[in-house]
Design an enzyme around this catalytic site. Structure first.
Site, PDB file in Angstrom:
ATOM      1  N   LYS A   1     -18.540  -2.960   1.392  1.00 49.94           N
ATOM      2  CA  LYS A   1     -18.684  -1.496   1.473  1.00 49.94           C
ATOM      3  C   LYS A   1     -19.761  -1.137   2.508  1.00 49.94           C
ATOM      4  O   LYS A   1     -19.932  -1.846   3.487  1.00 49.94           O
ATOM      5  CB  LYS A   1     -18.995  -0.898   0.101  1.00 49.94           C
ATOM      6  CG  LYS A   1     -18.051  -1.403  -0.988  1.00 49.94           C
ATOM      7  CD  LYS A   1     -18.125  -0.587  -2.235  1.00 49.94           C
ATOM      8  CE  LYS A   1     -17.255  -1.221  -3.315  1.00 49.94           C
ATOM      9  NZ  LYS A   1     -17.069  -0.377  -4.464  1.00 49.94           N
TER      10      LYS A   1
ATOM     11  N   GLU B   1      -6.827  -1.983  -8.586  1.00 45.32           N
ATOM     12  CA  GLU B   1      -8.207  -1.630  -8.878  1.00 45.32           C
ATOM     13  C   GLU B   1      -8.240  -0.335  -9.690  1.00 45.32           C
ATOM     14  O   GLU B   1      -8.178   0.763  -9.119  1.00 45.32           O
ATOM     15  CB  GLU B   1      -8.982  -1.413  -7.570  1.00 45.32           C
ATOM     16  CG  GLU B   1      -9.028  -2.627  -6.682  1.00 45.32           C
ATOM     17  CD  GLU B   1     -10.271  -2.615  -5.801  1.00 45.32           C
ATOM     18  OE1 GLU B   1     -11.057  -3.553  -5.904  1.00 45.32           O
ATOM     19  OE2 GLU B   1     -10.460  -1.647  -5.045  1.00 45.32           O
TER      20      GLU B   1
ATOM     21  N   SER C   1     -15.405  -4.226 -11.186  1.00 46.21           N
ATOM     22  CA  SER C   1     -16.474  -4.878 -11.952  1.00 46.21           C
ATOM     23  C   SER C   1     -16.126  -6.309 -12.336  1.00 46.21           C
ATOM     24  O   SER C   1     -16.493  -6.780 -13.421  1.00 46.21           O
ATOM     25  CB  SER C   1     -16.838  -4.044 -13.195  1.00 46.21           C
ATOM     26  OG  SER C   1     -17.331  -2.779 -12.799  1.00 46.21           O
TER      27      SER C   1
ATOM     28  N   GLY D   1     -17.307  -0.459  -9.800  1.00 47.97           N
ATOM     29  CA  GLY D   1     -18.741  -0.205  -9.732  1.00 47.97           C
ATOM     30  C   GLY D   1     -19.316   0.397 -10.997  1.00 47.97           C
ATOM     31  O   GLY D   1     -20.452   0.883 -11.002  1.00 47.97           O
TER      32      GLY D   1
ATOM     33  N   ASN E   1     -15.728  -7.175  -0.760  1.00 48.17           N
ATOM     34  CA  ASN E   1     -15.771  -5.879  -0.079  1.00 48.17           C
ATOM     35  C   ASN E   1     -17.219  -5.416  -0.081  1.00 48.17           C
ATOM     36  O   ASN E   1     -17.733  -4.972  -1.092  1.00 48.17           O
ATOM     37  CB  ASN E   1     -14.876  -4.879  -0.842  1.00 48.17           C
ATOM     38  CG  ASN E   1     -14.966  -3.474  -0.284  1.00 48.17           C
ATOM     39  OD1 ASN E   1     -15.473  -3.262   0.811  1.00 48.17           O
ATOM     40  ND2 ASN E   1     -14.491  -2.499  -1.051  1.00 48.17           N
TER      41      ASN E   1
ATOM     42  N   GLY F   1     -16.492  -6.147  -5.286  1.00 43.70           N
ATOM     43  CA  GLY F   1     -17.446  -5.281  -4.600  1.00 43.70           C
ATOM     44  C   GLY F   1     -18.868  -5.795  -4.798  1.00 43.70           C
ATOM     45  O   GLY F   1     -19.332  -6.700  -4.096  1.00 43.70           O
TER      46      GLY F   1
ATOM     47  N   HIS G   1      -8.395   1.763  -0.253  1.00 48.64           N
ATOM     48  CA  HIS G   1      -9.427   1.688  -1.298  1.00 48.64           C
ATOM     49  C   HIS G   1      -9.641   3.078  -1.901  1.00 48.64           C
ATOM     50  O   HIS G   1      -9.594   4.085  -1.190  1.00 48.64           O
ATOM     51  CB  HIS G   1     -10.730   1.153  -0.696  1.00 48.64           C
ATOM     52  CG  HIS G   1     -11.708   0.752  -1.757  1.00 48.64           C
ATOM     53  ND1 HIS G   1     -12.480   1.672  -2.425  1.00 48.64           N
ATOM     54  CD2 HIS G   1     -12.001  -0.458  -2.294  1.00 48.64           C
ATOM     55  CE1 HIS G   1     -13.222   1.033  -3.323  1.00 48.64           C
ATOM     56  NE2 HIS G   1     -12.947  -0.260  -3.259  1.00 48.64           N
TER      57      HIS G   1
ATOM     58  N   GLU H   1     -12.181   4.613  -2.741  1.00 44.72           N
ATOM     59  CA  GLU H   1     -13.267   5.410  -2.129  1.00 44.72           C
ATOM     60  C   GLU H   1     -12.784   6.098  -0.855  1.00 44.72           C
ATOM     61  O   GLU H   1     -13.208   7.211  -0.550  1.00 44.72           O
ATOM     62  CB  GLU H   1     -14.481   4.504  -1.865  1.00 44.72           C
ATOM     63  CG  GLU H   1     -15.170   4.122  -3.168  1.00 44.72           C
ATOM     64  CD  GLU H   1     -15.879   2.773  -3.147  1.00 44.72           C
ATOM     65  OE1 GLU H   1     -16.128   2.226  -2.068  1.00 44.72           O
ATOM     66  OE2 GLU H   1     -16.172   2.262  -4.257  1.00 44.72           O
TER      67      GLU H   1
HETATM   68  C1  PEP Z   1     -14.267  -2.572  -5.043  1.00 47.25           C
HETATM   69  O1  PEP Z   1     -14.874  -1.626  -4.604  1.00 47.25           O
HETATM   70  O2  PEP Z   1     -13.245  -2.979  -4.459  1.00 47.25           O
HETATM   71  C2  PEP Z   1     -14.758  -3.183  -6.280  1.00 47.25           C
HETATM   72  C3  PEP Z   1     -13.928  -3.906  -6.980  1.00 47.25           C
HETATM   73  O3  PEP Z   1     -16.063  -2.924  -6.595  1.00 47.25           O
HETATM   74  P1  PEP Z   1     -16.892  -3.550  -7.838  1.00 47.25           P
HETATM   75  O4  PEP Z   1     -16.563  -5.019  -7.901  1.00 47.25           O
HETATM   76  O5  PEP Z   1     -18.315  -3.304  -7.494  1.00 47.25           O
HETATM   77  O6  PEP Z   1     -16.439  -2.837  -9.062  1.00 47.25           O
END
Ligand code: PEP
Length: 249
Positions: A11, A166, A212, A172, A9, A233, A94, A96
């Site tokens: 973003k 998630e 993460s 993040g 992703n 991400g 998601h 966000e």
């Molecule tokens: C995401 O935004 O779907 C995600 C998992 O981000 P990150 O891997 O940066 O935590």
């Protein structure tokens, strides 16, 4: 046997030229992956990236689509438009989008229906925020997210959905759910699917972990029986890291 998957992703990162360069690197480094590989890019990248990855095993996802079919919705991008670029998946729900763009379960339900109607496979994200985990209500939270947006689907349509658990506190932040926390939640999600759709659909549903996940912790997370891969991400923005995660699956 359910599909194992690693999905990226991007973003709101990378301009078009940078996105094309990253997709080209990935095309060259991902040859015979042992799992489905998907990259989720901003809308404006989709058509160009689709050209770059043509002939490779990499699949393409949008990060969102509109909750309306077509018409006077300035600035929106419909599921049909996404599909016309060559994308085959669409990330929906998601955290966000839920948090910053106020996407409610009802809005997400419409988006899921429109994605399916237009032959896009949703990667549907669910997960609790930190306060909910601290109050030990994470199970109730994901249950209501599923009930609010996808448990209305027929078994045939639900079978086209990939879920991504998630935990929002892990996205993040560098804080990853422990493999045990991920397995516990994934097994719970699968038990909910079993209750609604029966054993076969539950067994066949791909449930990704996101938050993460990186090239160092992926193998340990993916070793769990109910963790079928990852939604990535930050680490999906660097070809070597994303490729290492794919190779860990
Ligand atoms: C995401 O935004 O779907 C995600 C998992 O981000 P990150 O891997 O940066 O935590």
């Amino acid at each position: 046997m359910r599909t194992k998957m690693v999905a990226g992703n991007w973003k709101m990162n990378k301009n078009l030229q940078e996105g094309i360069a990253l997709a080209t690197e990935l095309k060259n480094s991902v040859n015979t992956p042992a799992c489905e590989v998907v990259i989720g890019t901003p809308f404006i990248h989709l058509a160009s990236v689709a050209e770059v990855i043509k002939g490779s095993p990499i699949q393409l996802a949008a990060e969102n689509c509109a909750d309306k079919e077509s018409g006077a919705y300035t600035g929106e991008v419909s599921a049909a438009m996404v599909r016309s670029t060559g994308a085959t998946y669409c990330i929906l729900g998601h955290s966000e989008r839920r948090q910053y763009y106020h996407e409610t379960p009802e809005i997400l339900k419409e988006k899921v229906l429109l994605a399916l109607k237009n032959d896009l496979k949703p990667i549907f994200c669910i997960g609790e925020v930190k306060e909910e985990r601290e109050a030990s209500i994470q199970n109730e939270v994901v249950k209501s997210q599923l009930e609010g947006s996808v448990f209305n689907l027929s078994a045939e349509d639900f079978a086209k959905i990939t879920l991504a658990y998630e935990p929002v506190w892990a996205i993040g932040t560098g804080l990853t759910a422990t493999p045990a926390q991920a397995q516990e939640m994934h097994a719970y999600i699968r038990s909910l699917i079993r209750e609604h759709y029966g054993e076969q659909v539950a067994d066949d549903t791909t449930i990704l972990y996101g938050g993460s996940c990186n090239e160092k912790n992926a193998a340990e997370l993916f070793a769990n029986p109910d963790v079928d891969g990852g939604l990535i991400g930050g680490a999906s923005l660097v070809a070597e890291k994303f490729t290492a995660i794919i190779n860990a699956r």
